[in-house]
Motif scaffolding. Sequence first.
Motif, PDB file in Angstrom:
ATOM      1  N   GLU A   1       0.827  -1.198   0.000  1.00  0.00           N
ATOM      2  CA  GLU A   1       0.000   0.000   0.000  1.00  0.00           C
ATOM      3  C   GLU A   1       0.867   1.255   0.000  1.00  0.00           C
ATOM      4  OE1 GLU A   1      -3.134  -0.094  -0.344  1.00  0.00           O
ATOM      5  OE2 GLU A   1      -3.687  -2.160   0.178  1.00  0.00           O
ATOM      6  N   TYR A   2       0.312   2.339  -0.544  1.00  0.00           N
ATOM      7  CA  TYR A   2       1.070   3.590  -0.621  1.00  0.00           C
ATOM      8  C   TYR A   2       1.374   4.168   0.754  1.00  0.00           C
ATOM      9  CZ  TYR A   2       0.829   4.070  -5.688  1.00  0.00           C
ATOM     10  OH  TYR A   2       1.008   3.892  -7.030  1.00  0.00           O
ATOM     11  N   ASP A   3       0.516   3.891   1.737  1.00  0.00           N
ATOM     12  CA  ASP A   3       0.765   4.449   3.061  1.00  0.00           C
ATOM     13  C   ASP A   3       1.663   3.562   3.906  1.00  0.00           C
ATOM     14  OD1 ASP A   3      -0.953   2.373   3.351  1.00  0.00           O
ATOM     15  OD2 ASP A   3      -2.475   3.456   4.500  1.00  0.00           O
ATOM     16  N   ASP A   4       2.220   2.499   3.320  1.00  0.00           N
ATOM     17  CA  ASP A   4       3.137   1.622   4.037  1.00  0.00           C
ATOM     18  C   ASP A   4       4.570   1.891   3.576  1.00  0.00           C
ATOM     19  OD1 ASP A   4       4.142  -0.323   5.681  1.00  0.00           O
ATOM     20  OD2 ASP A   4       2.697  -1.859   5.057  1.00  0.00           O
ATOM     21  N   ASP A   5       5.558   1.531   4.407  1.00  0.00           N
ATOM     22  CA  ASP A   5       6.968   1.736   4.069  1.00  0.00           C
ATOM     23  C   ASP A   5       7.471   0.532   3.277  1.00  0.00           C
ATOM     24  OD1 ASP A   5       9.620   2.352   3.879  1.00  0.00           O
ATOM     25  OD2 ASP A   5      10.045   2.274   6.032  1.00  0.00           O
ATOM     26  N   PRO A   6       7.879   0.698   2.009  1.00  0.00           N
ATOM     27  CA  PRO A   6       8.346  -0.444   1.219  1.00  0.00           C
ATOM     28  C   PRO A   6       9.594  -1.104   1.779  1.00  0.00           C
ATOM     29  CG  PRO A   6       8.704   1.634   0.049  1.00  0.00           C
ATOM     30  CD  PRO A   6       7.880   1.953   1.239  1.00  0.00           C
ATOM     31  N   GLN A   7      10.343  -0.389   2.623  1.00  0.00           N
ATOM     32  CA  GLN A   7      11.538  -0.971   3.220  1.00  0.00           C
ATOM     33  C   GLN A   7      11.189  -2.168   4.096  1.00  0.00           C
ATOM     34  OE1 GLN A   7      14.644  -0.400   2.500  1.00  0.00           O
ATOM     35  NE2 GLN A   7      15.392  -1.886   4.016  1.00  0.00           N
ATOM     36  N   ARG A   8      10.019  -2.142   4.697  1.00  0.00           N
ATOM     37  CA  ARG A   8       9.582  -3.291   5.504  1.00  0.00           C
ATOM     38  C   ARG A   8       9.442  -4.541   4.644  1.00  0.00           C
ATOM     39  NH1 ARG A   8       4.245  -1.790   8.329  1.00  0.00           N
ATOM     40  NH2 ARG A   8       4.725  -3.655   9.555  1.00  0.00           N
ATOM     41  N   LEU A   9       8.921  -4.363   3.426  1.00  0.00           N
ATOM     42  CA  LEU A   9       8.798  -5.500   2.512  1.00  0.00           C
ATOM     43  C   LEU A   9      10.170  -5.974   2.050  1.00  0.00           C
ATOM     44  CD1 LEU A   9       6.958  -7.403   0.943  1.00  0.00           C
ATOM     45  CD2 LEU A   9       6.841  -5.697  -0.881  1.00  0.00           C
ATOM     46  N   VAL A  10      11.097  -5.052   1.831  1.00  0.00           N
ATOM     47  CA  VAL A  10      12.466  -5.422   1.447  1.00  0.00           C
ATOM     48  C   VAL A  10      13.094  -6.306   2.514  1.00  0.00           C
ATOM     49  CG1 VAL A  10      14.792  -4.529   1.042  1.00  0.00           C
ATOM     50  CG2 VAL A  10      12.820  -3.398  -0.005  1.00  0.00           C
ATOM     51  N   GLU A  11      12.911  -5.945   3.772  1.00  0.00           N
ATOM     52  CA  GLU A  11      13.462  -6.738   4.876  1.00  0.00           C
ATOM     53  C   GLU A  11      12.825  -8.127   4.939  1.00  0.00           C
ATOM     54  OE1 GLU A  11      12.738  -4.279   8.239  1.00  0.00           O
ATOM     55  OE2 GLU A  11      14.282  -2.794   7.716  1.00  0.00           O
ATOM     56  N   ILE A  12      11.538  -8.189   4.635  1.00  0.00           N
ATOM     57  CA  ILE A  12      10.856  -9.490   4.628  1.00  0.00           C
ATOM     58  C   ILE A  12      11.396 -10.359   3.491  1.00  0.00           C
ATOM     59  CG2 ILE A  12       8.635 -10.613   4.239  1.00  0.00           C
ATOM     60  CD1 ILE A  12       7.325  -8.308   5.723  1.00  0.00           C
ATOM     61  N   PHE A  13      11.630  -9.750   2.336  1.00  0.00           N
ATOM     62  CA  PHE A  13      12.229 -10.482   1.218  1.00  0.00           C
ATOM     63  C   PHE A  13      13.551 -11.113   1.650  1.00  0.00           C
ATOM     64  CE2 PHE A  13       9.720  -8.250  -2.196  1.00  0.00           C
ATOM     65  CZ  PHE A  13       9.342  -9.401  -2.873  1.00  0.00           C
ATOM     66  N   GLN A  14      14.392 -10.324   2.279  1.00  0.00           N
ATOM     67  CA  GLN A  14      15.709 -10.807   2.678  1.00  0.00           C
ATOM     68  C   GLN A  14      15.607 -11.930   3.711  1.00  0.00           C
ATOM     69  OE1 GLN A  14      17.339  -7.053   3.929  1.00  0.00           O
ATOM     70  NE2 GLN A  14      18.130  -6.551   1.895  1.00  0.00           N
ATOM     71  N   GLN A  15      14.684 -11.797   4.649  1.00  0.00           N
ATOM     72  CA  GLN A  15      14.533 -12.836   5.665  1.00  0.00           C
ATOM     73  C   GLN A  15      14.028 -14.148   5.057  1.00  0.00           C
ATOM     74  OE1 GLN A  15      12.408 -11.692   9.210  1.00  0.00           O
ATOM     75  NE2 GLN A  15      11.960 -13.807   9.780  1.00  0.00           N
ATOM     76  N   VAL A  16      13.049 -14.047   4.156  1.00  0.00           N
ATOM     77  CA  VAL A  16      12.522 -15.259   3.519  1.00  0.00           C
ATOM     78  C   VAL A  16      13.613 -15.941   2.696  1.00  0.00           C
ATOM     79  CG1 VAL A  16      10.869 -16.154   1.840  1.00  0.00           C
ATOM     80  CG2 VAL A  16      10.152 -14.433   3.495  1.00  0.00           C
TER      81      VAL A  16
END
Length: 311
Positions: free
Chosen positions: A186-201
Amino acid sequence: MDKIDDWLLKAVRAGIYLAGAGVLTFLLTKLFARIGRLSTEIIRERGGTADAELEKQTTTIADIARRVLLTMVWILALVLALKEYGLDVGPILAGAGVAGLAIGFAAQSVLKDWINGFFLLAEGRIRISDVVKIGELSGVVEFLSLRTTVLRGYDGNVHVFSNGTIQNFTNLTLGHSYAVFDVAVEYDDDPQRLVEIFQQVGEELQADEEFGSKVLDKVEVAGVDRFTEQGVVVKARIKTQASQQWAVGREFNRRLRSLCAERGVAIATAQRAVQIFEKGFTEGGMGHGPHAGKPNARTGVEATGGIQPAV
């Protein structure tokens, strides 16, 4: 009586040639099967992606060589069998050569198929068991010869191509593969959080007992790729063994979805606002009065008199 004995002797000799061809066919089939098993065992003992590619190439070349040798064996056996009956095979072979040349001029597409097939095999860009896309069709290479390439689609359909018609193709499993991900937040969310999830997975998959051997490198996160009506799209990919990108990709998506839900990161989806309009009476009734022809206060649509409200 002598003629019958002579005929029987010739038949026996011709039968010996044909039987010899049959025995040789059996031995060659066993030999190539044995060579295939030995090469597979050696390659598997060595391990590695490059060796798996070598196994595909070896299997493809061995299959083509077996068919060519068996064809030559049976042609020779038939020629020798006919020669036993006193037939002059020289003119037959010469005539076959001339006829073949004439047919070649008349069937240039067949020659083109053979030439293209030869280069496809020689270059090693397409092998049996590869997943290939030709035009709009894709599938696993089930059969490969000098003339045709046969693909088996995921739905079980068989696609047959003349090698002369294959100008461009895409090999999805040559050397290694990549599972590519385009995930929107979502636009109101920080995409960096998704980047960190990508790296963890990605780290979890590399450490996993089942999928670790299929993953060749850590996940590569390209970052914010584009903006769409869904949201902010983050692009990433992970390197896998050839033909393992689909299995790794599905497991990656499963874990990504679970971890996003756990951390409260909403994966954006396309949304459409649907507005229902209604025609009906207004305060002026039957289209008369101060509110006639003005937007209905509840629906925001211009009202027209004389029509009952929709239910």
